[in-house]
Design an enzyme around this catalytic site. Sequence first.
Site, PDB file in Angstrom:
ATOM      1  N   ASP A 101      48.962 -28.124 -17.768  1.00  0.00           N
ATOM      2  CA  ASP A 101      49.587 -26.866 -18.168  1.00  0.00           C
ATOM      3  C   ASP A 101      49.030 -25.759 -17.254  1.00  0.00           C
ATOM      4  O   ASP A 101      49.489 -25.596 -16.124  1.00  0.00           O
ATOM      5  CB  ASP A 101      49.251 -26.669 -19.658  1.00  0.00           C
ATOM      6  N   LYS A 129      53.755 -28.909 -16.459  1.00  0.00           N
ATOM      7  CA  LYS A 129      54.435 -27.618 -16.650  1.00  0.00           C
ATOM      8  C   LYS A 129      54.041 -26.735 -15.477  1.00  0.00           C
ATOM      9  O   LYS A 129      53.110 -25.934 -15.583  1.00  0.00           O
ATOM     10  CB  LYS A 129      53.928 -26.970 -17.939  1.00  0.00           C
TER      11      LYS A 129
HETATM   12  P1  IMP Z   1      45.454 -26.947 -19.283  1.00  0.00           P
HETATM   13  O1  IMP Z   1      43.963 -26.878 -19.132  1.00  0.00           O
HETATM   14  O2  IMP Z   1      46.057 -25.612 -19.580  1.00  0.00           O
HETATM   15  O3  IMP Z   1      46.158 -27.644 -18.167  1.00  0.00           O
HETATM   16  O4  IMP Z   1      45.641 -27.677 -20.656  1.00  0.00           O
HETATM   17  C1  IMP Z   1      46.066 -28.904 -20.803  1.00  0.00           C
HETATM   18  C2  IMP Z   1      45.905 -29.307 -22.265  1.00  0.00           C
HETATM   19  O5  IMP Z   1      46.554 -28.368 -23.140  1.00  0.00           O
HETATM   20  C3  IMP Z   1      46.611 -30.614 -22.448  1.00  0.00           C
HETATM   21  O6  IMP Z   1      45.752 -31.680 -22.232  1.00  0.00           O
HETATM   22  C4  IMP Z   1      47.084 -30.520 -23.881  1.00  0.00           C
HETATM   23  O7  IMP Z   1      46.065 -30.975 -24.740  1.00  0.00           O
HETATM   24  C5  IMP Z   1      47.303 -29.051 -24.129  1.00  0.00           C
HETATM   25  N1  IMP Z   1      48.744 -28.700 -23.991  1.00  0.00           N
HETATM   26  C6  IMP Z   1      49.307 -27.953 -23.019  1.00  0.00           C
HETATM   27  N2  IMP Z   1      50.638 -27.826 -23.184  1.00  0.00           N
HETATM   28  C7  IMP Z   1      50.927 -28.530 -24.301  1.00  0.00           C
HETATM   29  C8  IMP Z   1      52.175 -28.794 -25.003  1.00  0.00           C
HETATM   30  O8  IMP Z   1      53.276 -28.377 -24.650  1.00  0.00           O
HETATM   31  N3  IMP Z   1      52.061 -29.572 -26.124  1.00  0.00           N
HETATM   32  C9  IMP Z   1      50.884 -30.071 -26.574  1.00  0.00           C
HETATM   33  N4  IMP Z   1      49.709 -29.856 -25.941  1.00  0.00           N
HETATM   34  C10 IMP Z   1      49.724 -29.087 -24.821  1.00  0.00           C
END
Ligand code: IMP
Length: 178
Positions: A101, A129
């Site tokens: 994300d 994403k």
């Molecule tokens: P990042 O550090 O922002 O890349 O976060 C990634 C983590 O956020 C993932 O491993 C998920 O646990 C959570 N996450 C991000 N987007 C979603 C979503 O759309 N649905 C569920 N969990 C999400």
Amino acid sequence: MSDKIKVLISEETVNAKIKELGKQISRDYAGKEVHLICILKGGVFFACELAKRIEIPVSMDFMQVSSYGNATSSSGIVRIKKDLDDSMEDKEVIIVEDIIDSGRTLHYLIPVLQRRNPASIRLCALLNKKDRREVEVPIDYLGFDIPDKFVVGYGLDYAQKYRNLPYIAVVEPDDSEE
Ligand code: IMP
Ligand code: MG
């Protein structure tokens, strides 16, 4: 009160893609063994399905991290809640994650794991994403690029629910009184 669930990627499509990723990994690492590091809890359904589709020897280990922040955005400060059981030294490591994300979790985690002297580290993510990216994270194996919507299923949760859905869905919390 019930959440609205709309299928975004069907079970068939997800499974076909994971089969493809398994084949690709088997080709790329032919003659070697891979060590899958599953990031709990979200990565667990994907990691198991992927492992079944890899045709070379596979070992698996599990790690749980939590990133400080609110429910929908991570701060980049990551805490290891459960560390790996086994050494990564000299192993061909593939990190298996449900979704990238902001990128902050993996941006933090990859250098931490790199210091444990694996032979190599690659990242395999089921979902990406891209529009939400805040820090650079190289994804070596990717299932699907998805729009900036909150998704559940195939391991992904909304308040610990919906991990068990066999497809990827968009969830819209419904707090109307209808
Ligand atoms: P990042 O550090 O922002 O890349 O976060 C990634 C983590 O956020 C993932 O491993 C998920 O646990 C959570 N996450 C991000 N987007 C979603 C979503 O759309 N649905 C569920 N969990 C999400
Ligand atoms: Mg996760």
